[in-house]
Design an enzyme around this catalytic site. Structure first.
Site, mmCIF file in Angstrom:
data_model
loop_
_atom_site.group_PDB
_atom_site.id
_atom_site.type_symbol
_atom_site.label_atom_id
_atom_site.label_comp_id
_atom_site.label_asym_id
_atom_site.label_seq_id
_atom_site.Cartn_x
_atom_site.Cartn_y
_atom_site.Cartn_z
ATOM 1 N N ARG A 1 -6.178 1.203 -4.507
ATOM 2 C CA ARG A 1 -5.195 0.646 -3.573
ATOM 3 C C ARG A 1 -5.233 -0.873 -3.574
ATOM 4 N NH1 ARG A 1 -8.524 4.439 -0.720
ATOM 5 N NH2 ARG A 1 -10.457 3.455 -0.946
ATOM 6 N N ASP B 1 -9.411 -0.822 7.682
ATOM 7 C CA ASP B 1 -9.938 0.211 8.572
ATOM 8 C C ASP B 1 -10.479 -0.413 9.847
ATOM 9 O OD1 ASP B 1 -9.536 2.371 6.811
ATOM 10 O OD2 ASP B 1 -11.450 2.008 5.815
ATOM 11 N N ARG C 1 0.844 -1.203 0.000
ATOM 12 C CA ARG C 1 0.000 0.000 0.000
ATOM 13 C C ARG C 1 0.872 1.243 0.000
ATOM 14 N NH1 ARG C 1 -5.115 2.042 2.646
ATOM 15 N NH2 ARG C 1 -5.218 4.115 1.710
#
Length: 161
Positions: free
Chosen positions: A91, A96, A82
């Site tokens: 990406r 998250d 990333r």
């Protein structure tokens, strides 16, 4: 032990393989995966002129505190290739933290619960699959209710190869 809900996703490269690799790395470095949603094929959100994403929500049990967890996640993303150049760009992987226990954080590098989750079907659909009765600690609503109320009509469908 602590409970965290993570959203993993990506729209570059071998998307499903990237999710599977992220699962391995999360289990090796962050905690035990207790539940995982189906993998969903979702329209890009924000910058819509890019490939669709594959997304999945995980419930993990971790001995890490929230700050340790986000540091590990950022390292895993970097390990997988990333590169952060611009917000909402395509990406290889994105991980998250949606929830960390019932903690509310407003740190520069960690905001929990995730501040936009209630506005994004690609988050709520897989989260509602594994935790429909989870209460959002700020909004005081169940995930199933947030999904019903969500105004985002983006396409979110179970991935099939």
């Amino acid at each position: 032990m602590n409970t965290a809900y993570l959203l993993i996703g990506g729209n570059l490269g071998r998307k499903k393989d990237n999710l599977l690799r992220a699962l391995e790395l999360i289990e090796e470095n962050c905690g035990i995966i207790q539940k995982k949603s189906a993998i969903y094929d979702t329209a890009a959100w924000g910058h819509t002129d890019q490939p669709s994403f594959l997304n999945q929500v995980l419930e993990i049990q971790t001995s890490l505190n929230s700050r340790q967890l986000i540091r590990k996640i950022l390292k895993l993303e970097k390990l997988m290739g990333r590169v952060r150049k611009e917000k909402l760009a395509p990406r290889i992987i994105d991980i998250d933290i949606l929830f960390y226990n019932q903690e509310v954080n407003q740190l520069r590098f960690l905001i929990t619960p995730h501040p936009e989750m209630q506005n994004r079907r690609f988050v709520l659909v897989p989260l509602a699959e594994i935790a429909p009765n989870l209460i959002h600690p700020v909004l005081k609503k169940k995930i199933s209710q947030l999904l019903t109320e969500c105004e985002d009509k983006s396409d979110v469908k179970v991935f099939s190869e």
